[in-house]
Design a protein around this motif. Structure first.
Motif, PDB file in Angstrom:
ATOM      1  N   GLY A  11       0.818  -1.205   0.000  1.00  0.00           N
ATOM      2  CA  GLY A  11       0.000   0.000   0.000  1.00  0.00           C
ATOM      3  C   GLY A  11       0.852   1.255   0.000  1.00  0.00           C
ATOM      4  N   PHE A  12       0.217   2.387   0.250  1.00  0.00           N
ATOM      5  CA  PHE A  12       0.905   3.679   0.214  1.00  0.00           C
ATOM      6  C   PHE A  12       1.570   3.967   1.558  1.00  0.00           C
ATOM      7  N   LYS A  13       2.795   4.472   1.521  1.00  0.00           N
ATOM      8  CA  LYS A  13       3.531   4.823   2.730  1.00  0.00           C
ATOM      9  C   LYS A  13       4.043   6.261   2.615  1.00  0.00           C
ATOM     10  N   THR A  14       3.887   7.018   3.679  1.00  0.00           N
ATOM     11  CA  THR A  14       4.306   8.425   3.658  1.00  0.00           C
ATOM     12  C   THR A  14       5.714   8.629   4.209  1.00  0.00           C
ATOM     13  N   ASP A  15       6.137   7.789   5.161  1.00  0.00           N
ATOM     14  CA  ASP A  15       7.455   7.953   5.780  1.00  0.00           C
ATOM     15  C   ASP A  15       8.490   7.182   4.971  1.00  0.00           C
ATOM     16  N   ILE A  16       9.053   7.832   3.969  1.00  0.00           N
ATOM     17  CA  ILE A  16       9.963   7.152   3.051  1.00  0.00           C
ATOM     18  C   ILE A  16      11.291   6.814   3.727  1.00  0.00           C
ATOM     19  N   ASN A  17      11.701   7.590   4.736  1.00  0.00           N
ATOM     20  CA  ASN A  17      12.933   7.268   5.465  1.00  0.00           C
ATOM     21  C   ASN A  17      12.812   5.917   6.158  1.00  0.00           C
ATOM     22  N   THR A  18      11.668   5.693   6.805  1.00  0.00           N
ATOM     23  CA  THR A  18      11.440   4.422   7.485  1.00  0.00           C
ATOM     24  C   THR A  18      11.380   3.268   6.490  1.00  0.00           C
ATOM     25  N   VAL A  19      10.792   3.507   5.328  1.00  0.00           N
ATOM     26  CA  VAL A  19      10.720   2.471   4.294  1.00  0.00           C
ATOM     27  C   VAL A  19      12.104   1.956   3.952  1.00  0.00           C
ATOM     28  N   TRP A  20      13.046   2.861   3.748  1.00  0.00           N
ATOM     29  CA  TRP A  20      14.366   2.441   3.283  1.00  0.00           C
ATOM     30  C   TRP A  20      15.203   1.751   4.358  1.00  0.00           C
ATOM     31  N   GLU A  21      14.746   1.753   5.587  1.00  0.00           N
ATOM     32  CA  GLU A  21      15.450   0.999   6.622  1.00  0.00           C
ATOM     33  C   GLU A  21      15.378  -0.509   6.390  1.00  0.00           C
ATOM     34  N   SER A  22      14.413  -0.949   5.574  1.00  0.00           N
ATOM     35  CA  SER A  22      14.172  -2.386   5.410  1.00  0.00           C
ATOM     36  C   SER A  22      14.528  -2.927   4.029  1.00  0.00           C
ATOM     37  N   TYR A  23      14.976  -2.079   3.103  1.00  0.00           N
ATOM     38  CA  TYR A  23      15.184  -2.544   1.726  1.00  0.00           C
ATOM     39  C   TYR A  23      16.590  -2.244   1.237  1.00  0.00           C
ATOM     40  N   HIS A  24      17.048  -3.131   0.337  1.00  0.00           N
ATOM     41  CA  HIS A  24      18.425  -3.066  -0.138  1.00  0.00           C
ATOM     42  C   HIS A  24      18.571  -2.361  -1.486  1.00  0.00           C
ATOM     43  N   ALA A  25      17.504  -2.305  -2.260  1.00  0.00           N
ATOM     44  CA  ALA A  25      17.584  -1.694  -3.581  1.00  0.00           C
ATOM     45  C   ALA A  25      16.178  -1.351  -4.073  1.00  0.00           C
ATOM     46  N   LEU A  26      16.124  -0.450  -5.022  1.00  0.00           N
ATOM     47  CA  LEU A  26      14.873  -0.093  -5.693  1.00  0.00           C
ATOM     48  C   LEU A  26      14.821  -0.796  -7.038  1.00  0.00           C
ATOM     49  N   ILE A  27      13.654  -1.350  -7.379  1.00  0.00           N
ATOM     50  CA  ILE A  27      13.439  -1.870  -8.725  1.00  0.00           C
ATOM     51  C   ILE A  27      12.233  -1.159  -9.316  1.00  0.00           C
ATOM     52  N   LEU A  28      12.406  -0.593 -10.508  1.00  0.00           N
ATOM     53  CA  LEU A  28      11.358   0.213 -11.136  1.00  0.00           C
ATOM     54  C   LEU A  28      11.263  -0.173 -12.615  1.00  0.00           C
ATOM     55  N   PRO A  29      10.304  -1.042 -12.979  1.00  0.00           N
ATOM     56  CA  PRO A  29      10.218  -1.573 -14.346  1.00  0.00           C
ATOM     57  C   PRO A  29       9.373  -0.699 -15.286  1.00  0.00           C
ATOM     58  N   SER A  30       9.656   0.588 -15.330  1.00  0.00           N
ATOM     59  CA  SER A  30       8.783   1.551 -16.010  1.00  0.00           C
ATOM     60  C   SER A  30       8.725   1.371 -17.523  1.00  0.00           C
ATOM     61  N   ARG A  31       7.554   1.710 -18.072  1.00  0.00           N
ATOM     62  CA  ARG A  31       7.387   1.824 -19.526  1.00  0.00           C
ATOM     63  C   ARG A  31       7.493   3.278 -19.979  1.00  0.00           C
ATOM     64  N   SER A  32       7.144   4.202 -19.108  1.00  0.00           N
ATOM     65  CA  SER A  32       7.289   5.633 -19.414  1.00  0.00           C
ATOM     66  C   SER A  32       7.459   6.384 -18.105  1.00  0.00           C
ATOM     67  N   GLU A  33       8.232   7.479 -18.163  1.00  0.00           N
ATOM     68  CA  GLU A  33       8.529   8.240 -16.955  1.00  0.00           C
ATOM     69  C   GLU A  33       8.910   9.673 -17.311  1.00  0.00           C
ATOM     70  N   GLY A  34       9.008  10.498 -16.274  1.00  0.00           N
ATOM     71  CA  GLY A  34       9.667  11.792 -16.370  1.00  0.00           C
ATOM     72  C   GLY A  34      11.060  11.590 -15.785  1.00  0.00           C
ATOM     73  N   LEU A  35      11.211  11.964 -14.518  1.00  0.00           N
ATOM     74  CA  LEU A  35      12.360  11.556 -13.711  1.00  0.00           C
ATOM     75  C   LEU A  35      11.785  11.222 -12.342  1.00  0.00           C
ATOM     76  N   PRO A  36      11.551   9.940 -12.053  1.00  0.00           N
ATOM     77  CA  PRO A  36      10.808   9.551 -10.853  1.00  0.00           C
ATOM     78  C   PRO A  36      11.475   9.999  -9.557  1.00  0.00           C
ATOM     79  N   LEU A  37      10.666  10.554  -8.673  1.00  0.00           N
ATOM     80  CA  LEU A  37      11.163  10.897  -7.345  1.00  0.00           C
ATOM     81  C   LEU A  37      11.727   9.674  -6.627  1.00  0.00           C
ATOM     82  N   THR A  38      11.123   8.506  -6.898  1.00  0.00           N
ATOM     83  CA  THR A  38      11.562   7.299  -6.206  1.00  0.00           C
ATOM     84  C   THR A  38      13.020   6.960  -6.516  1.00  0.00           C
ATOM     85  N   ILE A  39      13.466   7.252  -7.735  1.00  0.00           N
ATOM     86  CA  ILE A  39      14.863   6.994  -8.073  1.00  0.00           C
ATOM     87  C   ILE A  39      15.775   7.941  -7.304  1.00  0.00           C
TER      88      ILE A  39
END
Length: 389
Positions: free
Chosen positions: A278-306
């Motif tokens: 689901g949606f999470k607002t505290d992105i700092n806390t999110v990254w405490e548990s993950y090792h990498a981002l995977i983003l399989p986009s078909r179209s983008e601008g410049l994603p904030l997530t990257i």
């Protein structure tokens, strides 16, 4: 002449209540207000109770819903008038410039008489009707384009007027070099008054890297919308025996109209090493548990997530669409594939083989993005607006 103590109108085309495309204009609205300007935000179906809009209102930003709300009787009368041909749209002007929301926005322009209008677009021509309303009333306007899509071009019937609107803008802002280049190509026009800008990010420093034993955790932070974000490609790859056997878990963070479809697809393909969080607002806390981002986009601008993943100190596995690859270096700060399953899986395999280097790659990513992205992009944007002649 500098823009000081003036009325600034902002119109956004975001179809959702909120999204990453809203961060730049909203932060800028607050800054413009702090500097003594009157700021008016317009949106069709503006969700006044959304926390972000509540916060804007508390800071003195005025909110206007430009979606017409008419009674049943008025709708019937309007339908009869159209049938009687009392009112007809101007057939020499493309439909995008004559919608009900554009006409309503035009009324607000007459009411507020802004000195400058900021047109914030989700895609590079979905808000040009609002810019046309400014052009007709001789009001200065700037255009923000958060995305441009290689396979989505303007209609031939719309193109000439859209080209004129871009050409006569006081300035055009894009969130990636790709978006700027593609927009110029789509309209056959060099945009001399253009600039690449960045969206504000919520992470200011690296987040400690978690242990990688016994399972490696990746997250896919994106709206659940397969046309743009491509989560279906990722599920097909994860359904293969090779990936089912690996000690890897992927969490989908976000919501969207394709959530049910993606959950059912995962069930059909028996993909079990995933979670929909689901949606999470505290992105700092999110990254405490993950090792990498995977983003399989078909179209983008410049994603904030990257940008946020890099600033958190994480490598990125993604596709070479939009501005995704503009901040990444293959094998050093991330792994880049194409927007197809074969190429994306190859990038995932390269990442897996280099997993022992992820923590070091994340440190490089944080250093690089810290140099490239301003600490307060909205401040640079507002300063540019205020110095505009």
């Amino acid at each position: 002449m500098e823009i000081r103590e003036q009325t600034i109108a902002i119109v956004t085309t975001c179809g959702d209540d909120w999204g990453g495309s809203e961060e730049l204009w909203s932060a800028s609205a607050c800054l413009l207000k702090e500097r003594g300007n009157r700021v008016v935000v317009c949106k069709a179906g503006l969700p006044r109770k959304h926390p972000k809009y509540v916060q804007l209102a508390k800071k003195g930003v005025e909110l206007c819903d430009i979606q017409l709300k008419t009674s049943f009787v008025r709708r019937v009368v309007a339908r009869l008038i159209r049938r009687a041909a009392v009112w007809r749209p101007n057939e020499t002007i493309p439909g995008f410039a004559q919608t009900a929301t554009v006409r309503q926005f035009s009324k607000y322009l007459s009411k507020y008489k802004p000195d400058l209008v900021i047109v914030s677009q989700g895609i590079n021509f979905d808000g040009l009707g609002y810019a046309y309303a400014c052009l007709r009333k001789h009001i200065r306007y700037v255009i923000i384009a958060q995305k441009a899509v290689d396979f989505y071009w303007p209609l031939s019937t719309d193109r000439n007027l859209m080209k004129e609107i871009y050409d006569k803008a006081n300035k055009c802002y894009f969130v990636s070099k790709h978006n700027l280049r593609l927009t110029e190509e789509q309209f056959g026009l060099r945009l001399k008054r253009s600039q690449v800008i960045f969206n504000p990010v919520k992470i200011s420093r690296p987040v400690p890297f978690p242990t990688m034993e016994p399972v490696i955790h990746l997250c896919c932070i994106a709206r659940l919308f397969i046309l743009d974000k491509g989560q279906d490609m990722l599920l097909r790859i994860l359904s293969k025996p090779l990936w089912k056997s690996m000690p890897i878990h992927i969490t989908f963070i976000g919501r969207g109209e394709d959530e049910v479809a993606l959950r059912q697809m995962a069930s059909l393909l028996d993909v079990q090493n995933i979670t929909f969080l689901g949606f999470k607002t505290d992105i700092n806390t999110v990254w405490e548990s993950y090792h990498a981002l995977i983003l399989p986009s078909r179209s983008e601008g410049l994603p904030l997530t990257i940008v946020e993943a890099m600033r958190a100190g994480r490598p990125v596995i993604t596709t070479a669409v939009g501005g995704n690859a503009e901040l990444l270096t293959e094998g050093e700060t991330g792994f880049i594939g194409g927007a197809d399953e074969l190429s994306l899986e190859a990038a995932m395999l390269r990442a897996w083989e280099a997993r022992d280097r992820w923590e070091e790659m994340g440190k490089k990513a944080a250093l690089y993005v810290g140099k490239m992205i301003p600490e307060k992009p909205e401040r640079d944007f507002v300063n540019d607006l205020m110095s505009m002649k």
